[in-house]
Scaffold this active site. Structure first.
Site, PDB file in Angstrom:
ATOM      1  N   HIS A  14       0.794  -1.373  -0.111  1.00  0.00           N
ATOM      2  CA  HIS A  14       0.105  -0.030   0.190  1.00  0.00           C
ATOM      3  C   HIS A  14       0.957   1.219  -0.089  1.00  0.00           C
ATOM      4  O   HIS A  14       0.267   2.399   0.243  1.00  0.00           O
ATOM      5  CB  HIS A  14      -0.832   0.092   1.207  1.00  0.00           C
ATOM      6  CG  HIS A  14      -2.019  -1.100   1.306  1.00  0.00           C
ATOM      7  ND1 HIS A  14      -3.196  -0.765   0.550  1.00  0.00           N
ATOM      8  CD2 HIS A  14      -2.001  -2.172   1.558  1.00  0.00           C
ATOM      9  CE1 HIS A  14      -3.942  -1.802   0.551  1.00  0.00           C
ATOM     10  NE2 HIS A  14      -3.225  -2.719   1.303  1.00  0.00           N
ATOM     11  N   LYS A  63      -8.278  13.934   4.374  1.00  0.00           N
ATOM     12  CA  LYS A  63      -7.493  12.851   4.552  1.00  0.00           C
ATOM     13  C   LYS A  63      -6.429  13.104   5.607  1.00  0.00           C
ATOM     14  O   LYS A  63      -6.405  14.081   6.435  1.00  0.00           O
ATOM     15  CB  LYS A  63      -6.788  12.560   3.194  1.00  0.00           C
ATOM     16  CG  LYS A  63      -6.054  14.023   2.777  1.00  0.00           C
ATOM     17  CD  LYS A  63      -5.428  13.808   1.276  1.00  0.00           C
ATOM     18  CE  LYS A  63      -6.235  13.903   0.410  1.00  0.00           C
ATOM     19  NZ  LYS A  63      -6.610  12.550  -0.595  1.00  0.00           N
ATOM     20  N   ARG A  64      -5.564  12.062   5.811  1.00  0.00           N
ATOM     21  CA  ARG A  64      -4.524  11.979   6.814  1.00  0.00           C
ATOM     22  C   ARG A  64      -3.771  13.205   6.557  1.00  0.00           C
ATOM     23  O   ARG A  64      -3.470  13.487   5.329  1.00  0.00           O
ATOM     24  CB  ARG A  64      -3.690  10.802   7.040  1.00  0.00           C
ATOM     25  CG  ARG A  64      -4.456   9.856   7.737  1.00  0.00           C
ATOM     26  CD  ARG A  64      -4.767  10.188   9.272  1.00  0.00           C
ATOM     27  NE  ARG A  64      -3.451  10.126  10.072  1.00  0.00           N
ATOM     28  CZ  ARG A  64      -3.100   9.608  11.050  1.00  0.00           C
ATOM     29  NH1 ARG A  64      -4.138   8.474  11.352  1.00  0.00           N
ATOM     30  NH2 ARG A  64      -2.063   9.599  11.639  1.00  0.00           N
ATOM     31  N   LYS A 113       0.967  14.529   0.709  1.00  0.00           N
ATOM     32  CA  LYS A 113      -0.561  14.864   0.527  1.00  0.00           C
ATOM     33  C   LYS A 113      -0.455  16.417   0.051  1.00  0.00           C
ATOM     34  O   LYS A 113      -1.586  16.760  -0.470  1.00  0.00           O
ATOM     35  CB  LYS A 113      -1.454  14.333   1.665  1.00  0.00           C
ATOM     36  CG  LYS A 113      -1.419  12.727   1.618  1.00  0.00           C
ATOM     37  CD  LYS A 113      -2.528  12.494   2.634  1.00  0.00           C
ATOM     38  CE  LYS A 113      -2.417  10.886   2.821  1.00  0.00           C
ATOM     39  NZ  LYS A 113      -2.960   9.799   1.993  1.00  0.00           N
ATOM     40  N   THR A 157      -8.297   6.648  -1.829  1.00  0.00           N
ATOM     41  CA  THR A 157      -9.870   6.268  -2.284  1.00  0.00           C
ATOM     42  C   THR A 157     -10.794   7.387  -1.691  1.00  0.00           C
ATOM     43  O   THR A 157     -11.934   7.131  -2.412  1.00  0.00           O
ATOM     44  CB  THR A 157     -10.008   4.867  -1.154  1.00  0.00           C
ATOM     45  OG1 THR A 157      -9.674   5.357  -0.021  1.00  0.00           O
ATOM     46  CG2 THR A 157      -9.382   3.554  -1.602  1.00  0.00           C
ATOM     47  N   LYS A 208     -14.486   8.435  -3.615  1.00  0.00           N
ATOM     48  CA  LYS A 208     -15.759   8.750  -2.960  1.00  0.00           C
ATOM     49  C   LYS A 208     -16.375  10.251  -3.196  1.00  0.00           C
ATOM     50  O   LYS A 208     -17.465  10.318  -3.494  1.00  0.00           O
ATOM     51  CB  LYS A 208     -15.466   8.717  -1.364  1.00  0.00           C
ATOM     52  CG  LYS A 208     -15.242   7.248  -0.854  1.00  0.00           C
ATOM     53  CD  LYS A 208     -14.315   7.524   0.389  1.00  0.00           C
ATOM     54  CE  LYS A 208     -14.084   6.096   0.869  1.00  0.00           C
ATOM     55  NZ  LYS A 208     -13.156   6.148   1.840  1.00  0.00           N
TER      56      LYS A 208
HETATM   57  C1  26V Z   1       2.317   5.057   6.919  1.00  0.00           C
HETATM   58  C2  26V Z   1       3.400   5.715   7.439  1.00  0.00           C
HETATM   59  C3  26V Z   1       3.594   5.236   8.863  1.00  0.00           C
HETATM   60  C4  26V Z   1       5.018   6.057   9.236  1.00  0.00           C
HETATM   61  C5  26V Z   1       5.408   7.128   8.729  1.00  0.00           C
HETATM   62  C6  26V Z   1       4.894   7.626   7.522  1.00  0.00           C
HETATM   63  C7  26V Z   1       4.057   6.750   6.978  1.00  0.00           C
HETATM   64  C8  26V Z   1       3.396   6.947   5.752  1.00  0.00           C
HETATM   65  C9  26V Z   1       2.348   6.271   4.970  1.00  0.00           C
HETATM   66  C10 26V Z   1       1.775   5.296   5.696  1.00  0.00           C
HETATM   67  C11 26V Z   1       0.871   4.434   4.949  1.00  0.00           C
HETATM   68  C12 26V Z   1       0.723   3.168   5.143  1.00  0.00           C
HETATM   69  C13 26V Z   1      -0.107   2.298   4.359  1.00  0.00           C
HETATM   70  C14 26V Z   1      -1.531   3.056   3.817  1.00  0.00           C
HETATM   71  O1  26V Z   1      -2.293   3.408   4.641  1.00  0.00           O
HETATM   72  N1  26V Z   1      -1.538   3.248   2.661  1.00  0.00           N
HETATM   73  C15 26V Z   1      -2.462   3.876   1.644  1.00  0.00           C
HETATM   74  O2  26V Z   1      -3.503   2.691   1.362  1.00  0.00           O
HETATM   75  C16 26V Z   1      -4.540   3.104   0.647  1.00  0.00           C
HETATM   76  C17 26V Z   1      -5.362   1.959   0.406  1.00  0.00           C
HETATM   77  O3  26V Z   1      -4.704   1.228  -0.480  1.00  0.00           O
HETATM   78  C18 26V Z   1      -4.229   4.042  -0.487  1.00  0.00           C
HETATM   79  O4  26V Z   1      -5.126   4.483  -1.102  1.00  0.00           O
HETATM   80  C19 26V Z   1      -3.324   5.089  -0.047  1.00  0.00           C
HETATM   81  O5  26V Z   1      -3.015   5.746  -1.211  1.00  0.00           O
HETATM   82  C20 26V Z   1      -2.197   4.798   0.644  1.00  0.00           C
HETATM   83  O6  26V Z   1      -1.612   5.640   1.135  1.00  0.00           O
END
Ligand code: 26V
Length: 796
Positions: free
Chosen positions: A346, A534-535, A540, A642, A646
């Protein structure tokens, strides 16, 4: 009990008295919620039992979706719709003087996720059940979901979330199906029937107790299961202080994603991952064995999917069970394991790729570590055969290297399928991030573009639009969302377009009311609602959005003849509690909001709203009200997104970069119906590789930029005391890693196009209608059908 209003009312009132111990007139919305929830659960219980019976007796292949997050939101409204009883219930309650909206508001969001990844898991469960597919979720029953966010003087403050405070009507505790999970201790070797065997001794055990939640599909009889594990002390504790043991045990399912900047947090997170995996596998294998006997052909009856690398310990854990408990040899166990497990990636952000230091991993999970070492050794030997002498390559691909276990490498080696979540993302995996693995296993790699459940995000969230669609093109779209394409026939129909306009205005009025109640600020439903929810993360680029707002404000102050269609910029975002820089951006959004909203000269044209505590239930009021969807990540960074889908499904137009699934949205709706801007992924990646970007140049050459950047540090925002110096520095001193300044001019131009396009109402409405018409492809039903056919090989 739900066959007609009269019966429903009677049953409801009886149950209410029984459950709450109160008379009708004394009862509260929470009592009503508990009553209705318990009636629904009872109503589906026989279908639930029968579904499980059917799965057992038919020996149908089952999918288990292992995920550390399930961001479910509220369940009541969705369950009523999926069961087709919402109308009877709503009308019956109204006759009793109860507004169902108040009952729905009494339900706490199940916020067991951070964002996209967890919400995707929830959408997938809905699609699996609605497509009659035998697929179940396995997760953790966190006592506290994602923190509650309050904005105090513009700053984010976090509070522990308490979704279980008033109980949970949807869950059933199954203490008879508890599993024991072992940590710490040592590995002992011994000989059994002439074979070298291993056992984990002196382990500290904890108990995993499952809580089952029914997953009800739309218009189907089958009811699948989401099994969430709760960590509890074992009846046979290790010889340590009993209070300490209890505290440590319960901590395992206490919080979603604990802070892992320190080793304590790291150990806890790895414990959570193994806890989820070990408990789920024990349960999956127990069920499988009870119907199939031996585990040799496990992959024919079970598919185990790991949502990102968090559950990747499923690989060594399955190996452990097959070898240590079932007596298989390495080769046989490896065949079964690698035919059973599949993996979705992801993100390509390096800081998000999990790596566990050996000094943490090995003592906590000694037997699992041994197996990972063996996987690594055998894998490296294979590589040596393919690339003799190429030490560099082998070092880069190893599962264990430089003192850490690389979880993504373990996932690729230990699974039969590796997929990305949008076309661009999957290509980047193959061509860059996982290139070396793609060369060894070209057939494992594939793409499954994400989707969202149109039942929650259109049918439930936007009943006004759903009714208009059904009236116009019939209700096929509910079962087959691609039928939304029929809507294209009405693109020039002024009556339909005007009705679409009315629906949008009515939804903007609902959101405006909520905003007024929350912030005391009045927003104009006839302004353009421009939304970024979003986060909060640098990639982003909420910052790009805010800098553009600052620029609009400056221009209006400089030149009173400069106007545009009134715009309401709406933000919703949580920042990770330890993410200092992201919190500064939240503060900046709030400072800009304060300045802009209180300026009489501009406030007719410009409003900025920060919606506190963004979550699934609030999102259901936000997406339907949006005119413009902000999808402005640095190209190549957003795996899919996603939220973009929406918005589209609710008729908002996207302003976005060519990133993630935005590209596929553009391909679906056509260039005229989306506003794209900025660097392309190739260009961004080229800069990263070769340099050549100097953010200072943009600062010196673009007056709009220099002005807004100076305002970050020159006292323009009173009482922010250097709050925004970090932002200023990151853009200039640290050369703007996310190309905010590079894309600024092109973003401003795209925003001008948005403004111009909105002036032509019927043209805008046509674009909006075409976005809705093409959104069917982005239903998670399409995504799940692809997973079912190409990865899991399951049927209904
Ligand atoms: C996690 C972390 C954790 C530590 C620090 C920075 C950081 C940055 C990003 C993440 C994301 C982890 C995985 C995630 O949530 N990915 C998201 O998954 C969605 C579903 O597939 C996708 O639509 C998003 O684009 C993607 O960011």
């Amino acid at each position: 009990m739900f066959t007609n209003k009269e019966t429903f009312k009677k049953v409801f009132c009886n149950r209410l008295e029984m459950l709450s111990g109160k008379s009708f007139s004394e009862s509260t919305s929470r009592d009503h919620y508990n009553t209705l929830g318990s009636l629904v659960r009872e109503y589906i219980s026989s279908n639930w039992i029968q579904t499980n019976e059917k799965y057992r007796s038919s020996k149908q292949k089952q999918v288990y979706y292992l995920s550390i997050e399930f961001l479910l939101g509220r369940l009541l409204g969705n369950n009523l719709i999926n069961l087709g009883i919402n109308q009877i219930v709503e009308e019956g309650l109204l006759e009793l003087g109860i507004d169902i909206k108040n009952i729905e508001e009494a339900e706490a969001d199940a916020g067991l996720g951070n964002g996209g990844l967890g919400r995707l898991a929830a959408c997938f469960l809905d699609s699996l059940a609605s497509l009659n597919l035998p697929g179940h979720g396995c997760g953790i029953r966190y006592k506290h979901g994602l923190f509650d966010q309050k904005i105090i003087e513009g700053y984010q403050v976090e509070y522990p979330e308490q979704w279980l405070r008033h109980g949970n009507v949807w869950e059933i505790r199954k203490s008879d199906q508890a599993a024991e999970i072992s940590f710490w201790g040592e590995v002992e070797s011994f000989y059994h029937e002439g074979k070298l065997k291993f056992r984990h001794v002196n382990a500290e055990k904890i108990t995993a107790v499952p809580y089952d939640i029914p997953v009800i599909g739309y218009g189907t009889e089958s009811v699948n299961t989401l099994q969430l594990w709760n960590a509890e002390p074992s009846p046979f504790p290790h010889n340590k202080n009993i209070l300490e043991y209890k505290r440590e045990t319960e901590a395992v399912s206490e919080f979603l994603y604990p802070d892992d900047t320190h080793d304590d947090g790291k150990i806890l997170r790895l414990k959570q991952q193994y806890f989820l995996v070990s408990a789920s596998l024990q349960s999956i294998l127990r069920n499988y064995k009870s119907t199939h006997g031996s585990l040799e052909d496990l992959h024919n009856g079970v598919a185990i999917h790991i949502n990102d690398t968090h559950p990747v310990l499923a690989v060594p854990e399955l190996m452990r069970i097959l070898m240590d408990e079932e007596g298989m040899g390495w080769y046989e166990a490896w065949q079964v394991t690698t035919k059973t497990i599949s993996y979705t990636n992801h993100t390509t952000l390096s800081e998000a790729l999990e790596k566990w230091p050996i000094y943490i991993f090995k003592p906590l999970l000694p037997r699992i570590f041994m197996i990972v070492e063996e996987i690594n050794e055998r894998f490296c030997k294979e590589l040596w055969k393919l690339y003799p002498g190429d030490w560099n390559r082998i070092e880069n691909m190893a599962v264990i290297a430089h003192g850490v276990v690389k979880m993504a490498h373990l996932a690729i080696v230990g699974s039969y399928s590796v997929n990305g979540v949008a076309k661009l993302h999957s290509e980047i995996l193959k061509k860059r991030e996982m290139k070396l693995f793609y060369e060894v296993y070209p057939d494992k790699f594939n793409n499954k573009t994400n989707g969202i459940t149109h039942r929650r995000w259109l049918l439930k969230a936007n009943p006004q639009l759903a009714a208009l669609l059904t009236e116009t093109i019939g209700n096929d779209w509910i079962y087959e969302p691609k039928s939304l394409l029929e809507l294209k026939n009405y693109r020039y129909d002024p009556t339909i377009l005007e009705r679409l306009y009315d629906v949008k205005i009515s939804r903007k009025e609902i959101l405006a009311k909520r905003i007024l109640a929350q912030t005391g600020i009045k927003v104009d439903p006839y302004s353009i609602f421009d939304v970024q929810v979003k986060r909060l993360h640098e990639y982003k680029r909420q910052l790009l959005n805010v800098l553009h707002i600052m620029y609009l404000y400056n221009r209006m102050k400089e030149d009173s003849s400069f106007t545009f269609h009134p715009r309401t910029f709406i933000f919703g975002a949580k920042a990770s509690p330890g993410y200092y820089y992201a919190k500064k951006i939240i503060k900046l959004i709030n400072s800009v909001a304060e300045k802009v909203n209180s300026d009489k000269q501009t406030s007719e044209f410009l409003k900025v709203i920060f919606i506190e505590n963004y979550r699934v239930s609030i999102a259901e009021d936000i997406f339907p009200a949006a005119d413009v969807s902000e999808q402005i990540s640095t190209a190549s960074k957003e795996a899919s997104g996603t939220g973009n889908m929406k918005f589209m499904m609710n008729g908002a137009l996207t302003i976005g970069t060519l990133d993630g699934a935005n590209i596929e949205i553009k391909d679906a709706v056509g260039d005229e119906n989306i506003f794209t801007f900025g660097l392309k992924a190739e260009e961004v990646l080229h800069y990263y590789q070769n340099g050549g970007y100097y953010s200072n140049e943009y600062y010196y050459h673009d007056k709009r930029i220099s002005k807004v950047l100076e305002q970050l540090i020159n006292g323009h925002f009173p009482e922010t005391e250097g709050d925004f110096e970090a932002i200023y520095d990151s853009l200039l001193t640290q050369n703007d890693q996310y190309f905010v300044l590079r894309d600024f001019a092109s973003y401003v131009a795209a925003q001008e196009q948005v403004n111009d396009a909105y002036q032509d109402r019927s043209k805008w409405l046509e674009k909006s209608l075409l976005n809705i018409a093409h959104s069917g492809y982005f239903s998670s039903d399409r995504t799940i059908r692809e997973y079912a056919k190409h990865i899991w090989k399951i049927d209904s």
